[in-house]
Structure formats: structure tokens, C-alpha cells
Design a protein around this motif. Structure first.
Motif, PDB file in Angstrom:
ATOM      1  N   LYS A   2    -128.298  51.453  62.273  1.00 41.78           N
ATOM      2  CA  LYS A   2    -127.529  51.899  63.429  1.00 41.78           C
ATOM      3  C   LYS A   2    -127.823  51.006  64.628  1.00 41.78           C
ATOM      4  CE  LYS A   2    -126.838  56.864  62.840  1.00 41.78           C
ATOM      5  NZ  LYS A   2    -125.429  56.905  63.212  1.00 41.78           N
ATOM      6  N   ARG A   3    -126.784  50.725  65.399  1.00 45.82           N
ATOM      7  CA  ARG A   3    -126.976  49.966  66.633  1.00 45.82           C
ATOM      8  C   ARG A   3    -127.432  50.898  67.743  1.00 45.82           C
ATOM      9  NH1 ARG A   3    -122.740  46.321  69.038  1.00 45.82           N
ATOM     10  NH2 ARG A   3    -121.189  47.937  68.536  1.00 45.82           N
ATOM     11  N   ASP A   4    -128.134  50.324  68.696  1.00 44.63           N
ATOM     12  CA  ASP A   4    -128.563  51.085  69.865  1.00 44.63           C
ATOM     13  C   ASP A   4    -127.332  51.596  70.611  1.00 44.63           C
ATOM     14  OD1 ASP A   4    -130.739  51.716  71.961  1.00 44.63           O
ATOM     15  OD2 ASP A   4    -129.242  50.610  73.100  1.00 44.63           O
ATOM     16  N   TYR A   5    -127.349  52.879  71.006  1.00 43.45           N
ATOM     17  CA  TYR A   5    -126.185  53.480  71.647  1.00 43.45           C
ATOM     18  C   TYR A   5    -125.815  52.784  72.956  1.00 43.45           C
ATOM     19  CZ  TYR A   5    -126.392  57.399  68.351  1.00 43.45           C
ATOM     20  OH  TYR A   5    -126.369  58.168  67.224  1.00 43.45           O
ATOM     21  N   TYR A   6    -126.821  52.351  73.698  1.00 46.44           N
ATOM     22  CA  TYR A   6    -126.546  51.637  74.949  1.00 46.44           C
ATOM     23  C   TYR A   6    -125.868  50.301  74.653  1.00 46.44           C
ATOM     24  CZ  TYR A   6    -129.575  55.048  77.243  1.00 46.44           C
ATOM     25  OH  TYR A   6    -130.115  56.214  77.722  1.00 46.44           O
ATOM     26  N   GLU A  41    -112.064  48.222  60.446  1.00 46.10           N
ATOM     27  CA  GLU A  41    -113.209  47.836  61.288  1.00 46.10           C
ATOM     28  C   GLU A  41    -113.064  48.412  62.692  1.00 46.10           C
ATOM     29  OE1 GLU A  41    -115.508  43.809  62.919  1.00 46.10           O
ATOM     30  OE2 GLU A  41    -113.809  43.641  61.546  1.00 46.10           O
ATOM     31  N   ALA A  42    -111.841  48.380  63.246  1.00 42.27           N
ATOM     32  CA  ALA A  42    -111.606  48.934  64.582  1.00 42.27           C
ATOM     33  C   ALA A  42    -111.825  50.437  64.572  1.00 42.27           C
ATOM     34  CB  ALA A  42    -110.188  48.603  65.042  1.00 42.27           C
ATOM     35  N   GLU A  43    -111.409  51.094  63.493  1.00 42.41           N
ATOM     36  CA  GLU A  43    -111.590  52.547  63.397  1.00 42.41           C
ATOM     37  C   GLU A  43    -113.063  52.913  63.378  1.00 42.41           C
ATOM     38  OE1 GLU A  43    -110.822  55.986  60.065  1.00 42.41           O
ATOM     39  OE2 GLU A  43    -109.144  54.636  60.505  1.00 42.41           O
ATOM     40  N   GLU A  44    -113.887  52.115  62.650  1.00 36.00           N
ATOM     41  CA  GLU A  44    -115.317  52.382  62.597  1.00 36.00           C
ATOM     42  C   GLU A  44    -115.965  52.182  63.971  1.00 36.00           C
ATOM     43  OE1 GLU A  44    -117.069  53.738  60.068  1.00 36.00           O
ATOM     44  OE2 GLU A  44    -115.049  54.002  59.276  1.00 36.00           O
ATOM     45  N   LYS A  45    -115.514  51.161  64.697  1.00 35.14           N
ATOM     46  CA  LYS A  45    -116.059  50.926  66.039  1.00 35.14           C
ATOM     47  C   LYS A  45    -115.609  52.028  67.001  1.00 35.14           C
ATOM     48  CE  LYS A  45    -116.795  45.944  65.789  1.00 35.14           C
ATOM     49  NZ  LYS A  45    -116.538  44.619  66.381  1.00 35.14           N
ATOM     50  N   PHE A  46    -114.422  52.558  66.772  1.00 35.92           N
ATOM     51  CA  PHE A  46    -113.929  53.680  67.574  1.00 35.92           C
ATOM     52  C   PHE A  46    -114.833  54.896  67.359  1.00 35.92           C
ATOM     53  CE2 PHE A  46    -110.973  57.347  68.035  1.00 35.92           C
ATOM     54  CZ  PHE A  46    -110.597  57.158  69.357  1.00 35.92           C
ATOM     55  N   ALA A  50    -117.597  56.745  69.976  1.00 36.37           N
ATOM     56  CA  ALA A  50    -117.553  58.189  70.233  1.00 36.37           C
ATOM     57  C   ALA A  50    -118.908  58.828  69.985  1.00 36.37           C
ATOM     58  CB  ALA A  50    -116.488  58.846  69.347  1.00 36.37           C
ATOM     59  N   GLU A  51    -119.588  58.387  68.922  1.00 35.54           N
ATOM     60  CA  GLU A  51    -120.927  58.906  68.619  1.00 35.54           C
ATOM     61  C   GLU A  51    -121.900  58.568  69.745  1.00 35.54           C
ATOM     62  OE1 GLU A  51    -124.529  58.148  65.407  1.00 35.54           O
ATOM     63  OE2 GLU A  51    -122.483  57.550  64.908  1.00 35.54           O
ATOM     64  N   ALA A  52    -121.843  57.318  70.216  1.00 40.07           N
ATOM     65  CA  ALA A  52    -122.733  56.889  71.300  1.00 40.07           C
ATOM     66  C   ALA A  52    -122.457  57.689  72.572  1.00 40.07           C
ATOM     67  CB  ALA A  52    -122.543  55.394  71.562  1.00 40.07           C
ATOM     68  N   TYR A  53    -121.184  57.890  72.883  1.00 37.75           N
ATOM     69  CA  TYR A  53    -120.836  58.635  74.092  1.00 37.75           C
ATOM     70  C   TYR A  53    -121.248  60.097  73.978  1.00 37.75           C
ATOM     71  CZ  TYR A  53    -118.135  60.745  77.850  1.00 37.75           C
ATOM     72  OH  TYR A  53    -117.777  61.456  78.963  1.00 37.75           O
ATOM     73  N   PHE A  86    -118.369  61.278  62.392  1.00 37.71           N
ATOM     74  CA  PHE A  86    -117.373  61.679  63.383  1.00 37.71           C
ATOM     75  C   PHE A  86    -115.994  61.347  62.817  1.00 37.71           C
ATOM     76  CE2 PHE A  86    -120.659  62.330  66.286  1.00 37.71           C
ATOM     77  CZ  PHE A  86    -120.160  62.752  67.506  1.00 37.71           C
ATOM     78  N   ASP A  87    -115.150  62.364  62.543  1.00 40.61           N
ATOM     79  CA  ASP A  87    -113.813  62.045  62.074  1.00 40.61           C
ATOM     80  C   ASP A  87    -112.877  61.936  63.270  1.00 40.61           C
ATOM     81  OD1 ASP A  87    -112.669  64.707  62.673  1.00 40.61           O
ATOM     82  OD2 ASP A  87    -113.949  65.371  61.020  1.00 40.61           O
ATOM     83  N   LEU A  88    -111.719  61.330  63.039  1.00 40.00           N
ATOM     84  CA  LEU A  88    -110.795  61.064  64.143  1.00 40.00           C
ATOM     85  C   LEU A  88    -110.324  62.336  64.807  1.00 40.00           C
ATOM     86  CD1 LEU A  88    -108.667  58.141  62.636  1.00 40.00           C
ATOM     87  CD2 LEU A  88    -110.554  58.009  64.239  1.00 40.00           C
ATOM     88  N   SER A  89    -110.080  63.377  63.991  1.00 35.86           N
ATOM     89  CA  SER A  89    -109.569  64.627  64.570  1.00 35.86           C
ATOM     90  C   SER A  89    -110.552  65.229  65.560  1.00 35.86           C
ATOM     91  CB  SER A  89    -109.266  65.645  63.456  1.00 35.86           C
ATOM     92  OG  SER A  89    -108.218  65.186  62.635  1.00 35.86           O
ATOM     93  N   SER A  90    -111.855  65.246  65.174  1.00 35.87           N
ATOM     94  CA  SER A  90    -112.856  65.830  66.075  1.00 35.87           C
ATOM     95  C   SER A  90    -113.038  64.976  67.323  1.00 35.87           C
ATOM     96  CB  SER A  90    -114.192  66.003  65.346  1.00 35.87           C
ATOM     97  OG  SER A  90    -114.730  64.756  64.971  1.00 35.87           O
ATOM     98  N   ILE A  91    -112.890  63.656  67.191  1.00 33.34           N
ATOM     99  CA  ILE A  91    -113.015  62.776  68.362  1.00 33.34           C
ATOM    100  C   ILE A  91    -111.868  63.033  69.334  1.00 33.34           C
ATOM    101  CG2 ILE A  91    -112.943  60.375  69.148  1.00 33.34           C
ATOM    102  CD1 ILE A  91    -114.308  59.611  66.496  1.00 33.34           C
ATOM    103  N   PHE A  92    -110.648  63.108  68.804  1.00 37.10           N
ATOM    104  CA  PHE A  92    -109.498  63.364  69.667  1.00 37.10           C
ATOM    105  C   PHE A  92    -109.604  64.741  70.311  1.00 37.10           C
ATOM    106  CE2 PHE A  92    -107.191  60.395  66.623  1.00 37.10           C
ATOM    107  CZ  PHE A  92    -107.402  59.309  67.439  1.00 37.10           C
TER     108      PHE A  92
END
Length: 382
Positions: A2-6, A41-46, A50-53, A86-92
Motif C-alpha cells: 500500500k502507498r502512503d495515504y499522504y 488503472e484509473a478506476e483503481e487510482k480512483f 477515496a480510501e486515503a481520503y 472500496f466499490d464505486l457505489s459506496s464511494i459515490f
């Protein structure tokens, strides 16, 4: 890894709440699925943003992350916790309002974004689990009977006994959203908003289930086995995904949040992963030396006491402390040796001791090597 959230959001560790929010909005807009159709790849970064936020925008989670890193956010061995699940529905559902539209559609981009029926999420449940130091020293399983909202058995959680009693919302045609147009100085802006007829679910119940009144959930209970990793700390929180309250009409269950409460130990005092113990030996043991059995969390350790041991001597038993969370390392057991002075002597005992009262060997003669307590502790750790 996992990358650092910051690092994910591109902010410093002392960033303000507003800076964190702006950084997330920027990332969300950059990687939003509507702007990157078919780009995995864009979806995973999205999802990653959201997880970091989610963590950095919540003071309690942020404090835990700052202290323990990713280890403090995951329920190691507990089936999830905070992750890229985190699925897209819960993020939205949770953060869509930060980047326009009711669920995550953008204002003024491609006709307002894609339409997605609303997915309800059940509320979280919080429980406190008390642990002894012996339990903290190993992976511990606890069975808890949790009172919670569960899916209705009569209608199987759908809110209506018969599927024919569920109707596609006539206002939004099952999309969960309707488009509103608004004129501005930049022209006409389209915005997707939650359908007020079906509350974003895309479905309305014509004939509600009589057991749950159409909600799809009723009061119940569940026995849940919790696997707690070794090395947890007092006040730490772990989570089990989707073990909380059931959501209405087939949504996503909430999470089960477990607060760790450490029970005070009668012998040991904890400092991080190290344990401290006050241990008493008799005067003859101190003077003559010998071996003693010192209690540890997993039994006893036989330790040699040198002749002439003074009270306040520090012993260090390596690896006899607590394990470090998510690591093979262990702390130490620091033993403070005290020499016990008898309080109630018999007449015969007094006569024996009085014979040595004037003996030169029994008179205190500290030398420069007799260091203070804190100095000895520092020497141990250095």
C-alpha cells in the motif's frame, strides 16, 4: 505494498482538512470512471484516493494512521478492514457530493455523468473487547453475540414478499437519479441528483412486507468470531467489513468496529512492547546469590542472582515482552530487583542479626559503580 495515504493525495502530513479535501477532489476528478471509461488503472487510482481520503478526513482514523500506519487501519486476520475493497457505489454514496452530482456524476461533463441506482449502507456497530496481557501476547479469538439489524426472513431483505410488488421507479426509470438543468454564466449545466421518489434506489415497493414494513430488515443477533492479532494496544480500533447492521432492501452491511481495552495486569506494567516487573528477593539470596524463577507472560524464567546483588539492580530478559503488531519482533521484560527487608522478626532472629550489626561487611559502602535507577535503565536500553 500500500502507498502512503499522504503520498496518494499529494499532501504533507501537516496539511489542513481543507487542503486534504481539495487534494482528494482533484484526484477524484482526474481518475473518475466517467472521464476514463474502460480504464482499469484509473478506476483503481480512483478507489485508492477515496480510501486515503476516508482515513485522512476522519480525525479518529487519521490519528490512528499517523500513529500506527496501515497496521492501525487493518483488522489483520479479521477479514478486511480498510482496503481497496472500496466499490464505486459506496464511494459515490459517501463522497459524490465533493465532485458534483448526487452520486458522483460531474456538473457539465458529458451530460452529467453515468446514472447509478443508489446502494444503501447499513450503520456500523461498535463493541469493546477487553484483553489481558497474556491474550495480547498471541493471536486471540473472541466470540461475541451482537445485537444487530438483520435481513428480514419473510421477504429475504427485499422489502416485499413477492418480486412483483417491486416496481421500477417511474420517475427515474430505475436509474436512481434524475437530471436537472441549470442556467449559468457558462451556459446550461446538467447535474445528476438523487431521485426523490425512490430515494435513489431505482425501485419502489408497491406492497410492503408486513414483517419489516418494507424496510427489508428486522432486529436480530449474530454470533461473530473475532480474530485479534498479537500486539494490539489499548485504545486501538480494528474493523470487520460488512459485519455491522444490515442495510435496508439489500444494500451493503455496515462494519463492525472493535475497540481494544487492555486489562490492568497484577504483576506487569506495559510500556510499548516492553514489560516492567518489580521482583523481590530475600536478604540471604542477595548476599549469597543463587537462582530464582521470575514470572513471565508464558511461565517462569530461571535467572541467576549474583552474590552481593544490591536492591535496584536491573535485569533484562530479551524477547520476554509483547510482540510488535504485524511483526516477528518482541519487546523485553525489564526486571527491577528489590531486596526484601523482614518486618516482623522473632526474638531468635533479632539475636542472630544483632551479631552482625557491627560487622564491617554489613556496613553500607557504596562505590562509584553503584549507579542510580534511571541511569541503569538507560544502560539497559543502550
Amino acid at each position: 505494498m500500500k502507498r502512503d495515504y499522504y503520498e496518494v493525495l499529494g499532501v504533507s502530513r501537516d496539511a489542513s482538512a481543507d487542503e486534504i479535501k481539495k487534494a482528494y477532489r482533484k484526484k477524484a476528478m482526474e481518475y473518475h470512471p466517467d472521464r476514463n471509461p474502460g480504464n482499469h488503472e484509473a478506476e483503481e487510482k480512483f478507489k485508492e484516493a477515496a480510501e486515503a481520503y476516508d482515513v485522512l478526513s476522519t480525525p479518529e482514523k487519521k490519528s490512528r494512521y499517523d500513529q500506527f500506519g496501515h497496521a492501525g487501519m487493518s483488522g489483520s486476520g479479521m477479514g478486511g478492514g480498510y482496503s481497496a475493497d472500496f466499490d464505486l457505489s459506496s464511494i459515490f454514496e459517501r463522497f459524490g457530493d465533493l465532485f458534483g452530482g448526487g452520486f458522483g456524476g460531474f456538473s457539465g461533463f458529458g451530460g452529467g455523468g453515468s446514472s447509478r441506482p443508489r446502494v444503501r449502507k447499513g450503520s456500523n456497530i461498535r463493541v469493546t473487547v477487553k484483553l489481558t496481557l497474556e491474550e495480547i501476547a498471541k493471536i486471540t479469538e473472541k466470540k461475541l453475540k451482537i445485537k444487530k439489524m438483520v435481513p428480514c426472513r419473510t421477504c429475504h431483505g427485499q422489502g416485499a414478499v413477492d418480486k412483483s410488488d417491486l416496481q421500477t421507479c417511474p420517475k427515474c426509470n430505475g436509474q436512481g437519479q434524475v437530471m436537472h438543468q441549470q442556467r449559468s454564466m457558462f451556459g446550461i449545466i446538467q447535474q445528476a441528483v438523487v431521485c426523490d421518489h425512490c430515494q435513489g434506489e431505482g425501485v419502489v415497493v408497491k406492497k410492503p412486507c408486513s414483517t419489516c414494513s418494507g424496510t427489508g430488515v428486522v432486529k436480530g443477533e449474530e454470533v461473530i468470531t473475532i480474530s485479534i492479532p498479537a500486539g494490539v494496544h489499548d485504545g486501538m480500533q480494528l474493523s470487520m467489513r460488512e459485519k455491522g447492521n444490515a442495510a435496508q432492501r439489500g444494500g451493503i452491511n455496515g462494519d463492525l468496529i472493535i475497540l481494544i481495552k487492555e486489562i490492568e495486569h497484577p504483576l506487569f506494567e506495559r510500556d510499548g512492547n516492553n514489560l516492567f516487573l518489580n521482583f523481590y528477593i530475600s536478604f540471604p539470596q542477595a548476599a549469597l546469590g543463587g537462582s530464582v524463577e521470575i514470572p513471565t507472560l508464558d511461565g517462569y524464567a530461571r535467572v541467576k542472582i549474583a552474590a552481593g546483588t544490591q536492591g535496584g539492580q536491573i535485569l533484562r530478559l530479551q524477547g520476554k515482552g509483547l510482540p510488535e503488531l504485524n511483526s516477528n519482533r518482541k519487546g523485553d521484560l525489564i526486571v527491577n530487583i528489590n531486596v526484601w527487608t523482614p518486618k516482623n522478626l522473632t526474638k531468635e532472629e533479632k539475636q542472630i542479626i544483632e551479631k552482625f550489626e557491627n560487622s564491617e561487611n554489613f556496613k553500607p559502602k557504596p562505590d562509584k559503580q553503584e549507579k542510580g535507577f534511571f541511569h541503569r535503565v538507560r544502560q539497559i536500553f543502550n
